[in-house]
Design an enzyme around this catalytic site. Structure first.
Site, PDB file in Angstrom:
ATOM      1  N   ASP A  93     -24.684  97.226  64.844  1.00  0.00           N
ATOM      2  CA  ASP A  93     -23.391  97.154  65.388  1.00  0.00           C
ATOM      3  C   ASP A  93     -22.705  98.512  65.121  1.00  0.00           C
ATOM      4  O   ASP A  93     -21.751  98.706  66.027  1.00  0.00           O
ATOM      5  CB  ASP A  93     -22.759  96.104  64.181  1.00  0.00           C
ATOM      6  CG  ASP A  93     -21.414  95.208  64.747  1.00  0.00           C
ATOM      7  OD1 ASP A  93     -21.660  95.492  66.116  1.00  0.00           O
ATOM      8  OD2 ASP A  93     -21.183  94.602  63.992  1.00  0.00           O
ATOM      9  N   LYS A 179      -9.802  91.387  57.329  1.00  0.00           N
ATOM     10  CA  LYS A 179      -9.934  91.524  58.963  1.00  0.00           C
ATOM     11  C   LYS A 179     -10.802  92.610  59.025  1.00  0.00           C
ATOM     12  O   LYS A 179     -10.426  93.876  58.691  1.00  0.00           O
ATOM     13  CB  LYS A 179      -8.805  91.665  59.632  1.00  0.00           C
ATOM     14  CG  LYS A 179      -8.838  91.572  61.064  1.00  0.00           C
ATOM     15  CD  LYS A 179      -7.867  92.368  61.894  1.00  0.00           C
ATOM     16  CE  LYS A 179      -8.039  93.870  62.219  1.00  0.00           C
ATOM     17  NZ  LYS A 179      -9.413  94.156  63.101  1.00  0.00           N
ATOM     18  N   GLY A 232      -8.193 102.839  57.197  1.00  0.00           N
ATOM     19  CA  GLY A 232      -8.286 103.336  58.628  1.00  0.00           C
ATOM     20  C   GLY A 232      -7.444 104.597  58.771  1.00  0.00           C
ATOM     21  O   GLY A 232      -7.375 105.460  58.046  1.00  0.00           O
ATOM     22  N   SER A 233      -7.073 104.894  60.108  1.00  0.00           N
ATOM     23  CA  SER A 233      -6.411 106.044  60.538  1.00  0.00           C
ATOM     24  C   SER A 233      -4.984 106.139  60.095  1.00  0.00           C
ATOM     25  O   SER A 233      -4.326 105.168  59.872  1.00  0.00           O
ATOM     26  CB  SER A 233      -6.546 106.208  61.998  1.00  0.00           C
ATOM     27  OG  SER A 233      -5.820 105.199  62.532  1.00  0.00           O
ATOM     28  N   THR A 236      -2.324 104.251  62.058  1.00  0.00           N
ATOM     29  CA  THR A 236      -2.156 102.540  61.630  1.00  0.00           C
ATOM     30  C   THR A 236      -1.573 102.462  60.322  1.00  0.00           C
ATOM     31  O   THR A 236      -0.925 101.442  60.169  1.00  0.00           O
ATOM     32  CB  THR A 236      -3.752 101.901  61.983  1.00  0.00           C
ATOM     33  OG1 THR A 236      -4.359 102.356  63.227  1.00  0.00           O
ATOM     34  CG2 THR A 236      -3.670 100.662  61.885  1.00  0.00           C
ATOM     35  N   GLY A 237      -2.176 103.217  59.501  1.00  0.00           N
ATOM     36  CA  GLY A 237      -1.666 103.320  58.113  1.00  0.00           C
ATOM     37  C   GLY A 237      -0.008 103.328  58.029  1.00  0.00           C
ATOM     38  O   GLY A 237       0.432 102.686  57.322  1.00  0.00           O
ATOM     39  N   SER A 238       0.498 104.082  58.809  1.00  0.00           N
ATOM     40  CA  SER A 238       1.726 104.191  59.014  1.00  0.00           C
ATOM     41  C   SER A 238       2.472 103.027  59.475  1.00  0.00           C
ATOM     42  O   SER A 238       3.416 102.361  58.833  1.00  0.00           O
ATOM     43  CB  SER A 238       2.198 105.466  59.722  1.00  0.00           C
ATOM     44  OG  SER A 238       3.695 105.432  59.985  1.00  0.00           O
ATOM     45  N   GLU A 254      -6.025 103.843  52.429  1.00  0.00           N
ATOM     46  CA  GLU A 254      -7.126 104.952  52.304  1.00  0.00           C
ATOM     47  C   GLU A 254      -7.167 105.424  53.807  1.00  0.00           C
ATOM     48  O   GLU A 254      -7.613 104.797  54.727  1.00  0.00           O
ATOM     49  CB  GLU A 254      -8.479 104.361  52.215  1.00  0.00           C
ATOM     50  CG  GLU A 254      -8.333 103.543  50.715  1.00  0.00           C
ATOM     51  CD  GLU A 254      -8.676 104.590  49.587  1.00  0.00           C
ATOM     52  OE1 GLU A 254      -8.582 105.944  49.691  1.00  0.00           O
ATOM     53  OE2 GLU A 254      -8.370 104.191  48.377  1.00  0.00           O
ATOM     54  N   CYS A 288     -14.662 109.461  56.465  1.00  0.00           N
ATOM     55  CA  CYS A 288     -13.346 109.890  56.116  1.00  0.00           C
ATOM     56  C   CYS A 288     -13.315 111.072  55.312  1.00  0.00           C
ATOM     57  O   CYS A 288     -12.623 111.825  55.512  1.00  0.00           O
ATOM     58  CB  CYS A 288     -12.555 108.704  55.458  1.00  0.00           C
ATOM     59  SG  CYS A 288     -13.309 108.066  54.059  1.00  0.00           S
ATOM     60  N   GLU A 387      -8.660 115.544  62.158  1.00  0.00           N
ATOM     61  CA  GLU A 387      -9.825 114.668  62.223  1.00  0.00           C
ATOM     62  C   GLU A 387     -10.336 114.300  63.392  1.00  0.00           C
ATOM     63  O   GLU A 387      -9.776 113.890  64.426  1.00  0.00           O
ATOM     64  CB  GLU A 387      -9.410 113.527  61.456  1.00  0.00           C
ATOM     65  CG  GLU A 387     -10.780 112.609  61.044  1.00  0.00           C
ATOM     66  CD  GLU A 387     -10.281 111.613  60.288  1.00  0.00           C
ATOM     67  OE1 GLU A 387      -9.417 110.555  60.699  1.00  0.00           O
ATOM     68  OE2 GLU A 387     -10.824 111.001  59.294  1.00  0.00           O
TER      69      GLU A 387
HETATM   70  P1  NAD Z   1      -7.931 102.261  62.815  1.00  0.00           P
HETATM   71  O1  NAD Z   1      -6.587 102.978  62.278  1.00  0.00           O
HETATM   72  O2  NAD Z   1      -7.880 102.406  64.486  1.00  0.00           O
HETATM   73  O3  NAD Z   1      -8.355 100.602  62.518  1.00  0.00           O
HETATM   74  C1  NAD Z   1      -8.719 100.507  61.378  1.00  0.00           C
HETATM   75  C2  NAD Z   1      -8.224  98.719  61.261  1.00  0.00           C
HETATM   76  O4  NAD Z   1      -7.078  98.473  61.537  1.00  0.00           O
HETATM   77  C3  NAD Z   1      -8.994  98.021  62.274  1.00  0.00           C
HETATM   78  O5  NAD Z   1      -9.685  96.769  61.514  1.00  0.00           O
HETATM   79  C4  NAD Z   1      -8.112  97.804  63.245  1.00  0.00           C
HETATM   80  O6  NAD Z   1      -8.535  96.499  64.113  1.00  0.00           O
HETATM   81  C5  NAD Z   1      -6.928  97.437  62.542  1.00  0.00           C
HETATM   82  N1  NAD Z   1      -5.648  97.870  63.209  1.00  0.00           N
HETATM   83  C6  NAD Z   1      -5.217  98.485  64.552  1.00  0.00           C
HETATM   84  N2  NAD Z   1      -4.294  98.339  64.885  1.00  0.00           N
HETATM   85  C7  NAD Z   1      -3.428  97.676  63.817  1.00  0.00           C
HETATM   86  C8  NAD Z   1      -2.198  97.443  63.998  1.00  0.00           C
HETATM   87  N3  NAD Z   1      -1.294  97.546  64.555  1.00  0.00           N
HETATM   88  N4  NAD Z   1      -1.788  96.501  62.387  1.00  0.00           N
HETATM   89  C9  NAD Z   1      -2.562  96.269  61.799  1.00  0.00           C
HETATM   90  N5  NAD Z   1      -4.037  96.494  61.701  1.00  0.00           N
HETATM   91  C10 NAD Z   1      -4.385  97.237  62.964  1.00  0.00           C
HETATM   92  O7  NAD Z   1      -9.272 103.145  62.350  1.00  0.00           O
HETATM   93  P2  NAD Z   1     -10.705 103.291  62.645  1.00  0.00           P
HETATM   94  O8  NAD Z   1     -10.838 103.987  63.988  1.00  0.00           O
HETATM   95  O9  NAD Z   1     -11.163 101.781  62.606  1.00  0.00           O
HETATM   96  O10 NAD Z   1     -11.125 104.022  61.393  1.00  0.00           O
HETATM   97  C11 NAD Z   1     -11.287 105.421  61.355  1.00  0.00           C
HETATM   98  C12 NAD Z   1     -10.238 105.915  60.533  1.00  0.00           C
HETATM   99  O11 NAD Z   1     -10.621 105.204  59.163  1.00  0.00           O
HETATM  100  C13 NAD Z   1     -10.408 107.442  60.327  1.00  0.00           C
HETATM  101  O12 NAD Z   1      -9.068 107.943  60.368  1.00  0.00           O
HETATM  102  C14 NAD Z   1     -11.169 107.600  59.034  1.00  0.00           C
HETATM  103  O13 NAD Z   1     -10.739 108.764  58.173  1.00  0.00           O
HETATM  104  C15 NAD Z   1     -10.359 106.253  58.072  1.00  0.00           C
HETATM  105  N6  NAD Z   1     -11.373 106.039  57.132  1.00  0.00           N
HETATM  106  C16 NAD Z   1     -10.751 106.254  55.678  1.00  0.00           C
HETATM  107  C17 NAD Z   1     -11.396 105.805  54.720  1.00  0.00           C
HETATM  108  C18 NAD Z   1     -11.070 106.178  53.455  1.00  0.00           C
HETATM  109  O14 NAD Z   1     -11.506 105.762  52.447  1.00  0.00           O
HETATM  110  N7  NAD Z   1      -9.931 107.173  53.184  1.00  0.00           N
HETATM  111  C19 NAD Z   1     -12.625 105.382  54.653  1.00  0.00           C
HETATM  112  C20 NAD Z   1     -13.083 104.948  56.083  1.00  0.00           C
HETATM  113  C21 NAD Z   1     -12.302 105.513  57.444  1.00  0.00           C
END
Ligand code: NAD
Length: 493
Positions: A93, A179, A232-233, A236-238, A254, A288, A387
């Site tokens: 995967d 999710k 995540g990114s 999206t975090g914002s 995170e 990350c 990044e």
């Molecule tokens: P992403 O933000 O694109 O997606 C993360 C998750 O958010 C996915 O499940 C996605 O479906 C969901 N998502 C997307 N849009 C959304 C929305 N509008 N509302 C709610 N959920 C939504 O990130 P990614 O590409 O999956 O992961 C990579 C990022 O994650 C990198 O920036 C990386 O640094 C970060 N990361 C951080 C840590 C940490 O511990 N700090 C660990 C792993 C990854």
């Protein structure tokens, strides 16, 4: 499990309400692994209501920590029983090499065991007396589960990222809707099956694969959620933070990083090369906390670059299931294109591409990339500041400690940092001045379930893992009692 086209809601496997699905592909040859059921707003609502019922009326939050620990340990055993299958599924995967996937799955089981111990300890520490200045009152501070948590996770460590949230939430007595990323949903569905077999009561854990906009957004906006835990990114975090702000949900984030690694002249060159490589090529650099910005003191700069290029060009690239492979494909076409664009941008910005950054000659299919080494990277360039999330390392020389620290801390991120020196005092001093939530000395990346994990600045809010991970899912309540036999006497004299 044979199919992955259903959602796990309220202890049952259900088809998505709207009947939708999405494909998950093997990044090594772009072939279809499975059609996965796609959750939408309707399913999110069902799952949150199930979790709500399980929390408000079910046994889970009322059980003792020791009782919950029994289930958590059964989940850990279930993961270990399927370890080989889960690791191979993760390779297919996500793309990562099998030994790394086996490591992840081992850590995933270990995480459930660790939080089982903490759940047990909670029984003896749930209430703590608080001494009040006014002796007519007595008070206790009590830890209680925060309620229903929504967890949204990325694709780089699919099952481990699930465990970092599910295990402490369950240990605390919370119920959860998880999710997983749409790029890597399979092991999260396996986790639901394992938890079910382990006897977790219905509704305590619900797993909803789906797209970010269709499943993640409604989950983050749902009024039945008390806490959002997101990895995540930054963008999206914002968005998650804005959704949480509407009804003041508790959040932990995170997020991404651009972590520096400072290497002083007195470092052993072989050790420096090894840790630089582990810091940025492990998991294809899709980490990350990857130490993607390397600062090398002037005298060591040229010899280190030469040795780094030699060692990097020896890395075996291929399908993660093949023996001896150390670098698998990137996770998806989208991520592959993003990383290639970043490499082109680095060249336009005047950085020197010493090695890699192209498709390996022997891989005509899949998202394979030779690891890229950029030297003399301008400090104000995009590739130094942002990044990339791939096997791309950016390197610059520095002259003295103050300059290295200034450059290392000049970032909007603050997830991790590393420093290497034989001078222990200097390394410890620098570690204390780095503005990051995780600092490694004489290494980069080793991660332990017992220690706090999380970032400064735009890398996040809150800490996961260790006792801090459990605190994420606990509220603190004060219970104050009036003990005096004297009337209060304010209104009624
Ligand atoms: P992403 O933000 O694109 O997606 C993360 C998750 O958010 C996915 O499940 C996605 O479906 C969901 N998502 C997307 N849009 C959304 C929305 N509008 N509302 C709610 N959920 C939504 O990130 P990614 O590409 O999956 O992961 C990579 C990022 O994650 C990198 O920036 C990386 O640094 C970060 N990361 C951080 C840590 C940490 O511990 N700090 C660990 C792993 C990854």
């Amino acid at each position: 499990m044979n199919t992955y086209d259903q959602l796990y809601i309220d202890g049952q496997w259900l088809r998505p309400t709207l009947g939708g699905s999405f494909e998950t592909l093997d990044p090594s040859d772009e072939s279809l692994i499975a059609k996965v059921g796609a959750a939408t707003t309707e399913d999110v609502d069902l799952a949150v209501k199930a979790a709500r019922r399980a929390f408000d009326e079910g046994p889970w939050p009322q059980m003792s920590g020791a009782e919950r620990a029994t289930v958590l340990r059964a989940i850990a055993s279930g993961i270990r029983e399927r370890q080989d299958h889960l690791a191979r599924l993760e390779v297919r995967d996500n793309g990562k090499p099998l030994p790394e996937a086996l490591w992840d799955i081992g850590d995933t089981a270990g995480c459930f065991d660790f939080y089982a111990d903490l759940a047990e300890n909670l029984d003896g520490q749930r209430e703590q007396p608080v001494t009040l200045a006014d002796e007519r009152f007595s008070c206790v501070a009590r830890k209680e589960p925060i309620g229903v948590a929504g967890a949204i996770i990325p694709w780089n460590f699919p099952m481990l990222m699930a465990a970092w949230k599910v295990a402490p939430a369950l240990a605390a007595g919370c119920c959860m809707v998880l999710k997983p990323s749409e790029l890597t949903p399979l092991t999260a569905l396996e986790l639901a099956d394992i938890a079910h077999q382990a006897g977790l009561p219905a509704g305590v854990l619900n797993v909803l694969p789906g797209l970010g906009a269709e499943a993640g957004a409604p989950l983050s906006e749902h009024p039945g959620i008390d806490k959002l835990a997101f990895t995540g990114s930054v963008p999206t975090g914002s968005r998650i933070m804005q959704a949480a702000a509407r009804d003041i949900k508790n959040i932990s984030l995170e997020l991404g990083g651009k972590s520096p690694f400072i290497i002083f002249n007195d470092s052993d060159i072989e050790a420096a090369v090894e840790w630089i490589m582990f810091g940025i090529f492990w998991n294809q650099g899709e980490v990350c906390s990857a130490t993607s910005r390397v600062l090398v003191q002037r005298e060591l700069y040229e010899p280190l670059l030469k040795r780094l290029v030699e060692q990097t060009e020896r890395l075996s690239i291929g399908n993660g299931l093949e023996e001896g492979v150390l670098l698998g494909p990137l996770v998806s076409r989208g991520q592959y294109d993003k990383v290639l664009q970043a490499i082109a941008r680095g060249q336009e910005e005047g950085a020197t591409l010493l090695s890699g950054g192209t498709r390996p000659a022997h891989c005509d299919k899949g998202y394979f990339l030779t690891p890229a080494i950029f030297a003399d990277v301008p400090e104000d360039s995009w590739i130094w500041q942002e990044e990339i999330f791939g096997p791309v390392v950016c390197i610059r020389p520095f002259d003295d400690e103050a300059q290295a620290l200034r450059s290392a801390n000049d970032s909007r991120f603050g997830l991790a940092a590393a420093v290497m020196s034989r001078d222990v005092e200097r390394a410890e001093r620098v570690a204390r001045r780095l503005r990051a939530g995780i600092v490694w000395i004489n290494c980069s990346q080793p991660t332990f379930t017992e220690a706090p994990w999380g970032g400064y600045k735009q890398s996040g809010i809150g800490r996961e893992l260790g006792e801090w991970g459990l605190t994420n899912y606990l509220e603190t309540k004060q219970i104050t009692r009036y003990d005096s036999q004297q009337p209060w006497g304010w209104y009624i004299k």
